[in-house]
Design an enzyme around this catalytic site. Sequence first.
Site, PDB file in Angstrom:
ATOM      1  CG  HIS A  26      -1.764   1.125   1.458  1.00 23.09           C
ATOM      2  ND1 HIS A  26      -2.429   1.357   2.646  1.00 23.09           N
ATOM      3  CD2 HIS A  26      -2.108   2.153   0.626  1.00 23.09           C
ATOM      4  CE1 HIS A  26      -3.129   2.477   2.544  1.00 23.09           C
ATOM      5  NE2 HIS A  26      -2.943   2.982   1.337  1.00 23.09           N
ATOM      6  CG  MET A  81      -0.659   5.362   2.315  1.00 22.00           C
ATOM      7  SD  MET A  81      -0.846   4.904   4.047  1.00 22.00           S
ATOM      8  CE  MET A  81       0.051   3.348   4.033  1.00 22.00           C
ATOM      9  CG  MET A  90      -7.481   4.581   2.489  1.00 20.18           C
ATOM     10  SD  MET A  90      -6.469   3.209   3.086  1.00 20.18           S
ATOM     11  CE  MET A  90      -6.204   3.652   4.801  1.00 20.18           C
ATOM     12  CG  PHE A 138      -0.921   8.290  12.231  1.00 19.65           C
ATOM     13  CD1 PHE A 138       0.357   8.516  12.730  1.00 19.65           C
ATOM     14  CD2 PHE A 138      -1.555   9.315  11.541  1.00 19.65           C
ATOM     15  CE1 PHE A 138       0.982   9.737  12.544  1.00 19.65           C
ATOM     16  CE2 PHE A 138      -0.937  10.547  11.356  1.00 19.65           C
ATOM     17  CZ  PHE A 138       0.336  10.762  11.861  1.00 19.65           C
ATOM     18  N   GLY A 139      -1.449   3.768  12.262  1.00 19.23           N
ATOM     19  CA  GLY A 139      -2.223   2.615  12.720  1.00 19.23           C
ATOM     20  C   GLY A 139      -3.033   3.014  13.951  1.00 19.23           C
ATOM     21  N   GLY A 140      -3.977   2.169  14.315  1.00 21.16           N
ATOM     22  CA  GLY A 140      -4.698   2.347  15.572  1.00 21.16           C
ATOM     23  C   GLY A 140      -5.734   3.456  15.600  1.00 21.16           C
ATOM     24  CG  ASP A 154      -5.620  -0.273   5.303  1.00 19.47           C
ATOM     25  OD1 ASP A 154      -5.491  -0.536   6.510  1.00 19.47           O
ATOM     26  OD2 ASP A 154      -4.696   0.168   4.582  1.00 19.47           O
ATOM     27  N   GLY A 155      -8.118   0.059   7.864  1.00 16.03           N
ATOM     28  CA  GLY A 155      -8.152   1.105   8.883  1.00 16.03           C
ATOM     29  C   GLY A 155      -9.258   0.896   9.907  1.00 16.03           C
ATOM     30  N   GLY A 156      -8.851   0.686  11.146  1.00 14.97           N
ATOM     31  CA  GLY A 156      -9.836   0.544  12.226  1.00 14.97           C
ATOM     32  C   GLY A 156     -10.667  -0.726  12.155  1.00 14.97           C
ATOM     33  N   GLY A 196      -4.298  -4.045  11.515  1.00 10.40           N
ATOM     34  CA  GLY A 196      -2.981  -3.899  12.121  1.00 10.40           C
ATOM     35  C   GLY A 196      -3.063  -4.088  13.616  1.00 10.40           C
ATOM     36  CB  SER A 197      -3.891  -1.714  16.337  1.00  8.04           C
ATOM     37  OG  SER A 197      -5.066  -1.243  15.717  1.00  8.04           O
TER      38      SER A 197
HETATM   39  C1  DX5 Z   1      -3.149   3.358   7.741  1.00  5.68           C
HETATM   40  C2  DX5 Z   1      -2.615   2.089   7.126  1.00  5.68           C
HETATM   41  C3  DX5 Z   1      -3.235   0.881   7.690  1.00  5.68           C
HETATM   42  C4  DX5 Z   1      -2.939   0.648   9.150  1.00  5.68           C
HETATM   43  C5  DX5 Z   1      -4.080  -0.120   9.712  1.00  5.68           C
HETATM   44  O1  DX5 Z   1      -2.633   4.458   7.076  1.00  5.68           O
HETATM   45  O2  DX5 Z   1      -2.846   2.086   5.738  1.00  5.68           O
HETATM   46  O3  DX5 Z   1      -2.891  -0.270   6.940  1.00  5.68           O
HETATM   47  O4  DX5 Z   1      -1.759  -0.050   9.383  1.00  5.68           O
HETATM   48  O5  DX5 Z   1      -3.933  -0.164  11.089  1.00  5.68           O
HETATM   49  P1  DX5 Z   1      -5.174  -0.406  12.049  1.00  5.68           P
HETATM   50  O6  DX5 Z   1      -5.776  -1.721  11.685  1.00  5.68           O
HETATM   51  O7  DX5 Z   1      -4.557  -0.407  13.418  1.00  5.68           O
HETATM   52  O8  DX5 Z   1      -6.132   0.727  11.836  1.00  5.68           O
HETATM   53 ZN    ZN Z   2      -2.607   0.178   4.594  1.00  4.44          ZN
END
Ligand code: DX5
Ligand code: ZN
Length: 216
Positions: free
Chosen positions: A65, A67, A136, A142-144, A174-176, A194-195
């Site tokens: 991915h 970014m 998205m 950011f993660g989390g 992807d995300g949350g 992720g988290s």
């Molecule tokens: C955010 C990333 C995600 C992130 C997801 O910019 O693209 O892939 O790692 O993390 P969580 O699952 O913790 O939201």
């Molecule tokens: Zn991602």
Amino acid sequence: MVLIAPSLLSADFKVLKEEITMIEQSGADWLHFDVMDGRFVPNISFGLPVLEAIRPITTVPIDCHLMVEEPSKQIPLFAQAGADYISIHLEATSHIDRDLSLIKEYGSKTGVVINPGTAVELLNPILHRVDMVLVMTVNPGFGGQSFISEVSNKVDWLKKEREANGYDYLIEVDGGINVQTIQSVSNADVFVAGSAIFNAADRSREITLLREKAEK
Ligand code: DX5
Ligand code: ZN
């Protein structure tokens, strides 16, 4: 189809090899690899040398991915380093059509990503030729972060368009994503987390739970 793609952004980098082995054994279908350049998003994560280091130690598909601004500069490098999928942001390029061709030319599968504030209908001209659309469900960087629930409409729309037109792209979110939020985007096929996975006491159980909730 339900594919679970843990995001390495939430892994413990000082033991990355062990983290990858463990997450593979826990049932991950793909590895999601978040590249952030500090320009397209406010954060810097990791890049090409890390992909080159991990590619030989895993057989699981790697879902890159990007970014980054000017993704066309990075596409050949990430493809040659063995990225199975390369997803680029619609917002990061003036030449999405050309960049998708570049990804194909270098032998990776094509993905296009849209931020929460971008209308999904803008993808209409390219839907017939992408392997994946990544929606998205947070603002990237950011993660989390917390899941943005309104975005689930885009997933439903993409599924309808696919059925109506006979397209065959995968829909990724992807995300949350966690066991509470995943059901509202269950029309997707690929679920990045992720988290939720890396912070779980039992990662294997978490992946199983996510899969079960997404399948319902
Ligand atoms: C955010 C990333 C995600 C992130 C997801 O910019 O693209 O892939 O790692 O993390 P969580 O699952 O913790 O939201
Ligand atoms: Zn991602």
